[in-house]
Design a protein around this motif. Structure first.
Motif, short mmCIF file in Angstrom:
data_model
loop_
_atom_site.label_atom_id
_atom_site.label_comp_id
_atom_site.label_asym_id
_atom_site.label_seq_id
_atom_site.Cartn_x
_atom_site.Cartn_y
_atom_site.Cartn_z
N MET A 47 35.65 67.47 100.14
CA MET A 47 36.93 66.82 99.94
C MET A 47 37.64 66.69 101.27
N ALA A 48 38.25 65.53 101.53
CA ALA A 48 38.91 65.30 102.81
C ALA A 48 40.21 66.06 102.86
N THR A 49 40.70 66.24 104.07
CA THR A 49 41.94 66.98 104.29
C THR A 49 43.13 66.22 103.74
N ILE A 56 46.82 48.94 88.68
CA ILE A 56 47.33 49.91 89.65
C ILE A 56 47.17 51.33 89.12
N VAL A 57 47.64 51.55 87.90
CA VAL A 57 47.61 52.90 87.32
C VAL A 57 46.17 53.41 87.23
N HIS A 58 45.26 52.61 86.74
CA HIS A 58 43.88 53.08 86.57
C HIS A 58 43.15 53.20 87.91
N SER A 59 43.55 52.39 88.89
CA SER A 59 42.96 52.54 90.23
C SER A 59 43.36 53.88 90.83
N ILE A 60 44.64 54.24 90.69
CA ILE A 60 45.11 55.51 91.25
C ILE A 60 44.46 56.69 90.54
N ILE A 61 44.38 56.62 89.22
CA ILE A 61 43.76 57.70 88.46
C ILE A 61 42.29 57.84 88.86
N GLU A 62 41.62 56.73 89.04
CA GLU A 62 40.21 56.76 89.44
C GLU A 62 40.03 57.41 90.81
N LEU A 63 40.90 57.03 91.76
CA LEU A 63 40.79 57.60 93.10
C LEU A 63 41.12 59.09 93.11
N VAL A 64 42.17 59.48 92.39
CA VAL A 64 42.56 60.89 92.36
C VAL A 64 41.48 61.73 91.70
N THR A 89 38.42 61.39 91.86
CA THR A 89 37.31 61.62 92.81
C THR A 89 37.76 62.45 94.00
N GLN A 90 39.01 62.96 93.93
CA GLN A 90 39.57 63.79 95.00
C GLN A 90 39.63 63.06 96.34
N HIS A 91 39.89 61.75 96.26
CA HIS A 91 39.92 60.95 97.48
C HIS A 91 41.33 60.95 98.08
N GLU A 97 44.36 65.82 87.36
CA GLU A 97 44.27 65.99 88.81
C GLU A 97 45.50 65.44 89.53
N MET A 98 46.39 64.76 88.80
CA MET A 98 47.55 64.17 89.45
C MET A 98 48.49 65.28 89.91
N VAL A 99 48.53 65.51 91.22
CA VAL A 99 49.30 66.64 91.74
C VAL A 99 50.78 66.31 91.87
#
Length: 512
Positions: A1-3, A199-207, A209-211, A265-267
């Protein structure tokens, strides 16, 4: 996972996806534009249109013509909406969002916004927005590099025009449409719904994957808040005819908040909380818009001009209210509308309202027969919009429709049948009285038939039901009468008033 807080380079390919480093412009936008997201769109796609004939009168002005649903509105059911109807395009848009992430496109948009944010004012309200500091309206964006960084993203989502919304006179957001009709607004709402959903599903998808969670959430927050500006820009100008648009927005925002809430995973939950604020605002707007609908329908002059002239078909206001009820039912069927189901604008209350309204407006009709035919046509239309009969099956009338049909039969054909009522007079006197009774019956039948020959029952199934009911009541009684008077049966058999001829005549009623 990236910093956290530092965006790594976006890979051109991934092990799970066959990607193009830079997909052709509008590759995603074309797919997004094809997704049906409005209840009106979905009904017209999924359900065959019912030919109910033309509504009350031509409604010529551009804005007015868009205020009422089409005469051929597709029909939906409160109990059996299809998966596609209840989904409102979410699955298709989610698939597109996943493809955008899989291609690396969304990551490049995040990276561009992250670079622009590095030079932004750290005290900017957009960056400082916190879980416990949710504004009633979203904060303004400065016209800086972050706006320019969002432009390619919003353009691909087909909502670039949202970035042009500005505050005017220091207070309200202003959205200037070239065409202020309800159809123009509905088109913008549908494009907005597609954009926000992706937008919402793109953000959920990225989060998921811990990106680069911090950068992704900040990008998602900026995108969502800028999209919500659209609601602030139109809320004060919403009219009764915009109910469909308001409901579509409500469903979209409510689904977005639900999806955000379920993303463990949404922090940063400030996005979710902001969406819930707008859910509450939209619920209030729905209630106020429903009141506008009632006021507009009550005050419509067409009731007073059409109904007294003998108009018995489905009135345009009936079509409109029925479409509103179906829209509410669609939201309820998708588990979205439960929270406001007890309001005055709930489906059950609106059904009660339209039934009461039709009863009141029917008093304007001078002819009792037309009055009950008006009530039957309009009540049946509402019932079929809400719970349509299955194709190829006879419809069972609702209690209200059955009562209206019985009342119509009584006031229209009761006097006709009274001419051949059973007589208790014995012997030859009985035979002597029967001959003028038959003549009276034939005259009364002809008069009623000619009066109603061109009346209209637009729905073919209701038309058949009503014809059968008249035939069973009138022709059956006529046959029984002739059996009691065989001397008249012989006479009638050589005339144009046999039971078979009368039945054929009744089969021609209500075509208009």
């Amino acid at each position: 996972m990236a910093t956290r807080g530092r965006l790594a380079a976006v890979p051109e390919e991934s092990a799970n996806c066959s990607t193009a480093a830079y997909p052709p412009r509008s590759l995603y936008r074309d797919s997004i534009q094809r997704v049906a997201v409005s209840g009106t769109q979905i009904r017209s796609t999924l359900f065959s249109c019912s030919q109910f004939g033309h509504s009350g009168s031509s409604y010529s002005s551009d804005s007015a013509s868009n205020s009422y649903p089409s005469n051929n509105s597709g029909r939906s059911s409160t109990l059996g909406l299809s998966t596609a109807a209840a989904d409102f395009g979410t699955h298709e848009l989610k698939t597109i969002a996943r493809r955008m992430v899989c291609d690396g496109y969304t990551q490049r948009m995040v990276q561009a916004y992250h670079v622009a944010s590095l030079t932004a004012d750290p005290s900017d309200p957009l960056l400082m927005l916190d879980l416990f500091d949710i504004p009633f309206s979203v904060p303004a964006f400065e016209d800086d590099g972050r706006i320019r960084a969002l432009e390619p993203w919003f353009c691909e989502l087909d909502v670039a025009w949202v970035l042009q919304i500005r505050r005017e006179h220091g207070s309200h957001w202003q959205l200037r449409l070239q065409d202020n009709s309800s159809s123009s607004l509905q088109d913008m709402v549908e494009r907005w719904i597609r954009g926000l959903t992706v937008i919402v599903h793109s953000i959920i998808e990225l989060v998921s994957t811990q990106h680069e969670i911090t950068a992704v959430v900040r990008f998602g927050k900026a995108s969502i808040l800028k999209m919500l500006v659209f609601f602030d820009a139109i809320v004060l100008a919403l009219k009764a005819e915009n109910l469909r648009a308001v409901l579509d927005m409500y469903i979209c925002v409510r689904r977005a908040s639900y999806n955000m809430k379920n993303s463990s995973e949404m922090v940063d939950h400030s996005i979710m909380v902001t969406l819930f604020v707008y859910v509450d605002r939209l619920k209030k707007v729905i209630s106020s818009t429903m009141e506008k609908v009632r006021t507009l329908v009550e005050d419509d002059d067409s009731w007073a001009t059409e109904v007294p002239q003998g108009w018995s078909e489905v009135h345009r206001n009936t079509r409109w209210i029925a479409d509103c009820i179906v829209s509410l039912c669609e939201a309820e069927a998708g588990w979205i509308f439960i929270s406001i189901n007890n309001s005055s604008g709930s489906p059950s209350n609106m059904i009660h309202y339209i039934n009461d309204l039709l009863l009141r407006k029917s008093q304007l009709c001078p002819d009792p027969s037309l009055k009950y035919l008006f009530l039957l046509n309009n009540s049946y239309f509402v019932a079929q919009m809400i719970e349509p009969c299955e194709s190829g099956h006879d419809c069972k009338l609702t209690p209200e429709c059955k009562a209206y049909m019985d009342s119509y039969l009584d006031v229209s054909w009761g006097d006709v049948l009274s001419c051949i009522a059973k007589s208790h007079v014995p012997g030859l006197l009985h035979c002597w009285i029967s001959t003028p009774s038959l003549a009276k019956f034939e005259s009364a039948f002809s008069k009623m038939y000619q009066a109603q020959k061109f009346w209209k029952v637009p729905d073919p199934r209701l038309r058949n039901i009503l014809r059968r009911a008249i035939t069973e009541r009138v022709v059956s009684s006529y046959r029984d009468y002739l059996k009691e008077h065989p001397e008249l049966a012989e006479q009638v058999s050589h005339s144009k008033s046999t039971p078979e001829v009368l039945e054929e005549m009744l089969g021609q009623l209500f075509e208009g």
